[in-house]
Write a protein that holds these residues in place. Structure first.
Motif, PDB file in Angstrom:
ATOM      1  N   GLY A  29     -68.113-122.816 -40.110  1.00 46.42           N
ATOM      2  CA  GLY A  29     -67.525-123.311 -38.699  1.00 46.42           C
ATOM      3  C   GLY A  29     -68.024-124.439 -38.259  1.00 46.42           C
ATOM      4  N   LEU A  30     -69.460-124.616 -38.344  1.00 46.87           N
ATOM      5  CA  LEU A  30     -70.120-125.863 -38.005  1.00 46.87           C
ATOM      6  C   LEU A  30     -69.647-127.090 -38.922  1.00 46.87           C
ATOM      7  N   HIS A  31     -69.702-127.099 -40.168  1.00 47.51           N
ATOM      8  CA  HIS A  31     -68.997-127.760 -41.130  1.00 47.51           C
ATOM      9  C   HIS A  31     -67.950-128.452 -40.732  1.00 47.51           C
ATOM     10  N   GLY A  32     -66.807-127.669 -40.372  1.00 45.04           N
ATOM     11  CA  GLY A  32     -65.596-127.735 -39.795  1.00 45.04           C
ATOM     12  C   GLY A  32     -65.650-128.789 -38.679  1.00 45.04           C
ATOM     13  N   TYR A  33     -66.389-128.416 -37.587  1.00 45.61           N
ATOM     14  CA  TYR A  33     -66.765-129.414 -36.314  1.00 45.61           C
ATOM     15  C   TYR A  33     -67.191-130.376 -36.624  1.00 45.61           C
ATOM     16  N   LEU A  34     -67.957-130.689 -37.565  1.00 44.25           N
ATOM     17  CA  LEU A  34     -68.536-132.003 -38.064  1.00 44.25           C
ATOM     18  C   LEU A  34     -67.636-132.737 -38.888  1.00 44.25           C
ATOM     19  N   ALA A  35     -66.845-132.181 -39.872  1.00 42.31           N
ATOM     20  CA  ALA A  35     -65.849-132.918 -40.543  1.00 42.31           C
ATOM     21  C   ALA A  35     -64.701-133.538 -39.862  1.00 42.31           C
ATOM     22  N   ARG A  36     -64.311-132.754 -38.859  1.00 43.96           N
ATOM     23  CA  ARG A  36     -63.217-133.127 -38.047  1.00 43.96           C
ATOM     24  C   ARG A  36     -63.847-134.426 -37.191  1.00 43.96           C
ATOM     25  N   ARG A  37     -64.895-134.444 -36.716  1.00 43.75           N
ATOM     26  CA  ARG A  37     -65.330-135.520 -35.909  1.00 43.75           C
ATOM     27  C   ARG A  37     -66.244-136.718 -36.645  1.00 43.75           C
ATOM     28  N   ALA A  38     -66.517-136.518 -37.721  1.00 43.54           N
ATOM     29  CA  ALA A  38     -67.422-137.370 -38.533  1.00 43.54           C
ATOM     30  C   ALA A  38     -67.237-137.051 -39.930  1.00 43.54           C
ATOM     31  N   LEU A  46     -74.513-131.611 -41.303  1.00 47.01           N
ATOM     32  CA  LEU A  46     -74.667-130.208 -41.321  1.00 47.01           C
ATOM     33  C   LEU A  46     -76.158-129.811 -41.785  1.00 47.01           C
ATOM     34  N   ALA A  47     -76.521-130.606 -42.776  1.00 46.24           N
ATOM     35  CA  ALA A  47     -78.119-130.319 -43.219  1.00 46.24           C
ATOM     36  C   ALA A  47     -79.198-130.714 -42.274  1.00 46.24           C
ATOM     37  N   GLU A  48     -78.560-131.728 -41.232  1.00 49.67           N
ATOM     38  CA  GLU A  48     -79.615-132.145 -40.029  1.00 49.67           C
ATOM     39  C   GLU A  48     -79.412-130.942 -38.945  1.00 49.67           C
ATOM     40  N   VAL A  49     -78.459-130.554 -38.913  1.00 52.06           N
ATOM     41  CA  VAL A  49     -78.164-129.307 -37.873  1.00 52.06           C
ATOM     42  C   VAL A  49     -78.986-128.361 -38.303  1.00 52.06           C
ATOM     43  N   ALA A  69     -72.992-120.645 -29.745  1.00 52.30           N
ATOM     44  CA  ALA A  69     -73.134-121.674 -28.889  1.00 52.30           C
ATOM     45  C   ALA A  69     -74.159-122.576 -28.999  1.00 52.30           C
ATOM     46  N   TRP A  70     -75.212-121.954 -29.139  1.00 55.86           N
ATOM     47  CA  TRP A  70     -76.545-122.712 -29.351  1.00 55.86           C
ATOM     48  C   TRP A  70     -76.485-123.826 -30.506  1.00 55.86           C
ATOM     49  N   LEU A  71     -76.002-123.195 -31.831  1.00 48.66           N
ATOM     50  CA  LEU A  71     -75.826-123.775 -32.827  1.00 48.66           C
ATOM     51  C   LEU A  71     -74.750-125.195 -32.578  1.00 48.66           C
ATOM     52  N   PHE A  72     -73.827-124.902 -31.944  1.00 43.20           N
ATOM     53  CA  PHE A  72     -72.623-125.859 -31.913  1.00 43.20           C
ATOM     54  C   PHE A  72     -73.439-127.001 -30.798  1.00 43.20           C
TER      55      PHE A  72
END
Length: 187
Positions: A29-38, A46-49, A69-72
């Motif tokens: 889910g986090l990778h999807g969020y990042l991939a859609r934005r950058a 994602l590694a930095e997150v 929510a904290w991770l997002f």
């Protein structure tokens, strides 16, 4: 019974195996969020997150919201830092424009509704940053409005109000008579 995400994140302060389980559960889910934005930087971001989340995991408070929510929220901060660095590296960046580091011009390249993409892009770009973030966290990332509120740092009631306003603006823009015309065609 499997531990929930909040329990895993809390336990990870003393047991790193709990953090590993959280990474396995939530990376997609986090990778999807990042991939859609950058898209070009999603893997590194994602590694930095995960690095920042691991470092700050003792600061997580389950009484203040969900682990997701904290991770997002961590992902949103990492993404904002990425956009700031990207904007600083580009001498042609328009720093006087609000949110010039937020690459909204690329959103329409990934939309299925190509005929509506320019109007959707313009409407999204015209939304205040918090409303846009709330809308996309709920629509794309499937966060609840309360979780999205935690991510952007506002009360849940305020988030629901702003989300309602953002959806209304999109609905109005996409149902106007001009929304069915190809981009560039005049009435």
């Amino acid at each position: 019974m499997d531990a929930d995400d909040e329990e895993l994140l809390t336990r990870s302060a003393r047991d790193t195996d709990a953090f590993e389980a959280l990474v396995i559960r939530l990376s997609g889910g986090l990778h999807g969020y990042l991939a859609r934005r950058a898209p070009d930087a999603a893997d590194d971001l994602l590694a930095e997150v995960w690095l920042q989340a691991f470092t700050g995991r003792a600061g997580f408070d389950a009484d203040r919201g969900t682990a997701r929510a904290w991770l997002f929220g961590v992902a949103r901060n990492v993404l904002a830092g990425h956009w700031r660095r990207t904007a600083q590296d580009r001498p042609d960046a328009h720093r006087h424009e609000p949110d010039s580091s937020d690459p909204w011009h690329a959103v329409d390249q990934r939309l299925d509704a190509a005929a509506l993409a320019p109007q959707l892009r313009d409407t999204l770009a015209g939304l205040p940053a918090v409303e846009r973030d709330l809308l996309l966290l709920v629509a794309w990332e499937q966060l609840t409005p309360t979780e999205a509120a935690d991510v952007v740092g506002i009360p849940a009631g305020t988030a629901r109000s702003r989300l309602h306003r953002a959806r209304g603006r999109l609905r109005t823009a996409l149902t106007s008579p001009n929304s069915l015309r190809p981009a560039g065609e005049m009435a």
